[in-house]
Design an enzyme around this catalytic site. Structure first.
Site, PDB file in Angstrom:
ATOM      1  N   HIS A 184     -16.550  29.707  -8.896  1.00  0.00           N
ATOM      2  CA  HIS A 184     -15.697  29.768 -10.090  1.00  0.00           C
ATOM      3  C   HIS A 184     -15.927  28.571 -11.006  1.00  0.00           C
ATOM      4  O   HIS A 184     -15.070  28.254 -11.834  1.00  0.00           O
ATOM      5  CB  HIS A 184     -14.227  29.883  -9.675  1.00  0.00           C
ATOM      6  N   GLU A 224     -14.104   6.155  -2.500  1.00  0.00           N
ATOM      7  CA  GLU A 224     -13.485   4.834  -2.441  1.00  0.00           C
ATOM      8  C   GLU A 224     -14.463   3.737  -2.038  1.00  0.00           C
ATOM      9  O   GLU A 224     -14.406   2.641  -2.573  1.00  0.00           O
ATOM     10  CB  GLU A 224     -12.388   4.826  -1.369  1.00  0.00           C
ATOM     11  N   LYS A 239     -12.445   9.187   0.881  1.00  0.00           N
ATOM     12  CA  LYS A 239     -13.052   8.032   1.565  1.00  0.00           C
ATOM     13  C   LYS A 239     -14.398   7.713   0.936  1.00  0.00           C
ATOM     14  O   LYS A 239     -14.736   6.567   0.699  1.00  0.00           O
ATOM     15  CB  LYS A 239     -13.272   8.302   3.068  1.00  0.00           C
ATOM     16  N   CYS A 295       0.298  -7.693  -4.644  1.00  0.00           N
ATOM     17  CA  CYS A 295      -0.270  -9.034  -4.506  1.00  0.00           C
ATOM     18  C   CYS A 295       0.176  -9.618  -3.171  1.00  0.00           C
ATOM     19  O   CYS A 295       1.111  -9.123  -2.544  1.00  0.00           O
ATOM     20  CB  CYS A 295       0.212  -9.921  -5.628  1.00  0.00           C
ATOM     21  N   ASN A 309       5.066 -10.832  -7.280  1.00  0.00           N
ATOM     22  CA  ASN A 309       4.410  -9.578  -6.930  1.00  0.00           C
ATOM     23  C   ASN A 309       5.211  -8.463  -7.589  1.00  0.00           C
ATOM     24  O   ASN A 309       6.397  -8.342  -7.337  1.00  0.00           O
ATOM     25  CB  ASN A 309       4.441  -9.427  -5.397  1.00  0.00           C
ATOM     26  N   GLY A 310       4.582  -7.697  -8.491  1.00  0.00           N
ATOM     27  CA  GLY A 310       5.304  -6.616  -9.144  1.00  0.00           C
ATOM     28  C   GLY A 310       5.168  -6.696 -10.652  1.00  0.00           C
ATOM     29  O   GLY A 310       4.255  -7.327 -11.167  1.00  0.00           O
ATOM     30  N   TRP A 317      -3.538  -9.114  -7.817  1.00  0.00           N
ATOM     31  CA  TRP A 317      -4.221  -7.875  -8.214  1.00  0.00           C
ATOM     32  C   TRP A 317      -3.627  -7.551  -9.574  1.00  0.00           C
ATOM     33  O   TRP A 317      -2.474  -7.178  -9.679  1.00  0.00           O
ATOM     34  CB  TRP A 317      -3.935  -6.777  -7.207  1.00  0.00           C
ATOM     35  N   GLU A 321      -9.903  14.749   2.038  1.00  0.00           N
ATOM     36  CA  GLU A 321      -9.718  13.369   2.503  1.00  0.00           C
ATOM     37  C   GLU A 321     -11.084  12.702   2.723  1.00  0.00           C
ATOM     38  O   GLU A 321     -11.273  11.529   2.392  1.00  0.00           O
ATOM     39  CB  GLU A 321      -8.863  13.364   3.785  1.00  0.00           C
ATOM     40  N   LYS A 350      -4.521  -2.352  -1.283  1.00  0.00           N
ATOM     41  CA  LYS A 350      -3.965  -1.629  -0.146  1.00  0.00           C
ATOM     42  C   LYS A 350      -2.609  -0.996  -0.438  1.00  0.00           C
ATOM     43  O   LYS A 350      -2.371   0.143  -0.120  1.00  0.00           O
ATOM     44  CB  LYS A 350      -3.846  -2.580   1.042  1.00  0.00           C
ATOM     45  N   ARG A 381      -4.068  -7.154   0.277  1.00  0.00           N
ATOM     46  CA  ARG A 381      -3.040  -6.748  -0.684  1.00  0.00           C
ATOM     47  C   ARG A 381      -3.486  -6.926  -2.135  1.00  0.00           C
ATOM     48  O   ARG A 381      -2.864  -6.415  -3.052  1.00  0.00           O
ATOM     49  CB  ARG A 381      -1.770  -7.555  -0.460  1.00  0.00           C
TER      50      ARG A 381
END
Ligand code: F6R
Length: 609
Positions: free
Chosen positions: A504, A488, A485, A2, A100-101, A74, A481, A604, A27
């Protein structure tokens, strides 16, 4: 994850903290709120949704509040609603807190408080913490003492900021495994969970240490430890310019950060290659330690994990040093077998990712050597590792990581070369690698020139409902990667793996309309990759190839080809191919009208498990 902001001083405090939140939006952003002083009380405004929803309420608040704290949330406990948004009051509205947490023992505490008659409005652990601190404050102690005593009853990882009705112009904050930074001003002081929120106001900052409690008034910043003893206030000067933390003319931070990569590579190698072409790394272990290392474990999450895979490829290929890569969340609970001679490398942009930090602490308990590859200076991982190499990529704002990845792989490459140099590893021509690294910024610029072609191509693939990302060797790792992206921000399902694995199982998913992007920059693998391409094509898949300017094989078969410049070391060419992958994800997301910098459900910096 947050965002936290706080201000005390002569300005319009509500305006300042709202501005700070805007700079911290990356954040967390499912709700937001502000507590400010109003006629001897602490008033609270808060709203679910984007920060702009809270912004609409600002017209109703007085402009003469000189003390305010603010939060963008968040959600971890309780849905993102108005009621669950921070700040939260204690039982008598004497204190208001933001946090935050996670408070791990909040259910036990809630039962305990309810048995004493407390009632709660929200489903959050934060409101429980507010009541705990409120109980301590009701004993008549100063706010900092109430916070110190209250926090002893809480278990978990958090940063918390508290204001009270009784003590005007005082903000108290505590740090416990979540970041907190103080900004020092003239007759004013500020707080934030991250440095960009302070830069418009000051460049003088103090990084709050673990378990310390900071007391802010307009004229003073005081810090006490968990036992209430004063600790020195250590000031640092931040050199970043504000524009570096803002969009700089690009439509999105992500695009800006993609375009920053030539400079980011330059910065990552800056000062680390001397005039003779030797790699020079400061603040790493002394030379004899490297010869003692028998195994490397790279531990990270998400994009940083993908950078770790590239590290493994290089450490094994170049140094013949056995290397494993772990997801932090698996490592920390997996009872890993750790050789006492091993080195654990922690890769992290933020330096605050909870699982990576926990994995680091596990290694420290087991007395394993630890090395951080971290972007954020002053972050927990950077400070707690035995040694840390900074990626020097500058602040990364977009939730989808781009430039941090390139910087992480560049630093891992420097590290592998540094070890090769010390050990005089047979067959490793450090000078030729260094020559390539020095050319990389220019080659990255060339990759960026592909953007108009990529934009056109994305118009053709934007409506697919499945996209494969395939390659071999280092190309497979970069493709992974690329896929991350894509999911996301484009929100399109992906299937990524080494191309040889297709037959396979995953080949069953190929049918008309699926897209397959093949990374085929390493000439050693091109023929084999070509066979895999044919398998997909024969079953109706649309093929896009990322290959090099020297290629004459892939372009014959693929519907579209993106050609990037080749380095003399194919590993570095593969790294450059991250740029077209990032641009593909960006342009598909943009064409489909998605919010690029703040993808749904993501934040983030993941400072909770
Ligand atoms: C993806 C992304 C995440 C992070 C991951 C680790 O674009 O940004 O997957 O890479 O959360 O974060 P750090 O590197 O801060 O430890």
């Amino acid at each position: 994850m947050c965002g936290i902001a706080g201000y005390v001083g002569p300005r319009n405090a509500v305006e300042v903290v709202y501005d700070q939140l805007k700079r911290l939006e990356y954040r967390g952003y499912d709700s937001a709120g502000i507590a400010y002083r109003d006629n001897g009380n602490i008033a609270v405004i808060k709203r679910a949704g984007k920060l702009s929803e809270l912004g609409k309420m600002l017209g109703e608040v007085p402009t003469d509040a000189h003390q305010a704290i603010a939060h963008s949330r968040w959600a971890t406990h309780g849905a993102p609603t108005d009621i669950n948004a921070h700040p939260h009051y204690d039982a008598f509205e004497n204190v208001a807190i933001i946090h935050n947490g996670i408070i791990e023992n909040y259910l036990d505490l809630r039962d305990e408080l309810m048995s004493r008659g407390h009632t709660f409005h929200s489903q959050t652990d934060t409101e429980i913490a507010a009541h705990v601190i409120g109980e301590e404050y009701d004993k008549g102690v100063p706010l900092e003492e109430a916070v110190r005593l209250g926090v002893k009853r809480l278990r978990g990882a958090f940063a918390m900021v508290v204001v009270s009705k009784r003590e005007e112009d005082k903000i108290v904050a505590v740090r416990n495994a979540s970041p907190l930074v103080v900004g020092l001003g003239e007759h004013e002081n500020l707080l934030a969970s991250d440095i960009p929120a302070l830069l418009p106001y000051t460049r003088r900052v103090v990084i709050v240490e673990e378990n310390d409690i900071v007391v802010l008034t307009p004229e003073r910043v005081r810090i006490v430890d968990g036992d209430g003893r004063d600790v020195p206030v250590v000031e640092q000067h931040i050199e970043w310019d504000i524009a570096a933390a803002e969009r700089g003319g690009y439509e999105h931070f992500m695009l800006k950060e993609i375009h920053e990569q030539p400079q980011v590579i330059r910065q990552a190698i800056a000062g680390r290659i001397d005039e003779q072409g030797h790699v020079r790394l400061e603040h790493v272990f002394s030379e004899h330690v490297w010869s003692d290392i028998d195994r490397v474990n790279i531990i990270a999450c998400g994009t940083a994990y993908h950078a770790g895979l590239m590290g493994k490829y290089l450490f094994e290929k170049l140094l013949r040093l056995p290397t494993d890569v772990y997801f932090s969340s698996e490592f920390r609970y997996g009872d890993p077998i750790l050789s006492p001679k091993s080195l654990a490398i922690f890769v992290s942009q933020s330096g605050e990712t909870a699982d990576t930090l926990a994995a680091l602490r596990l290694c420290k308990e087991r007395r394993i050597r630890t090395l951080g590859i971290v972007n954020v200076v002053g972050s927990s991982i950077a400070r707690e590792c035995d040694r840390t190499i900074f990626t020097q990529a500058g602040p990364e704002i977009s939730v989808a990581s781009t430039k941090a990845y390139t910087a992480q792989v560049t630093v891992l490459t420097l590290l592998a070369l540094y070890i090769a140099q010390i050990q005089e590893t047979a067959g490793v021509r450090v000078k030729s690698w260094v020559d390539d690294l020095v050319r990389m910024p220019e080659l990255a610029e060339k990759c960026l020139l592909l953007e108009p072609q990529i934009e056109q191509l994305c118009r053709r693939i934007k409506d697919t409902n499945l996209c494969f990302f395939l390659g071999r060797g280092a190309d497979a790792y970069v493709a992974m990667e690329g896929a991350l992206k894509f999911k996301e921000i484009a929100y399109i399902p992906t299937q990524e793996q080494p191309a040889g694995e297709m037959k396979h199982g995953p080949l069953a998913l190929v049918q008309q309309g699926v897209v397959a992007i093949f990374g085929a920059t390493d000439p050693y693998h091109v023929d084999k990759t070509m066979s895999n391409l044919k398998e997909v094509q024969a079953r109706g898949g649309t093929i896009l190839a990322i290959t090099t300017e020297n290629d004459s094989i892939m372009e014959k078969a693929a519907e579209s080809t993106l050609k990037i410049p080749a380095c003399s070391h194919p590993f570095l060419t593969a790294l450059l191919s991250a740029i077209p992958y990032q641009l593909i994800a960006y342009h598909v997301a943009r064409l489909n009208g998605h919010e690029i910098d703040q993808p749904r459900n993501l934040a983030k910096s993941v400072t909770v498990e």
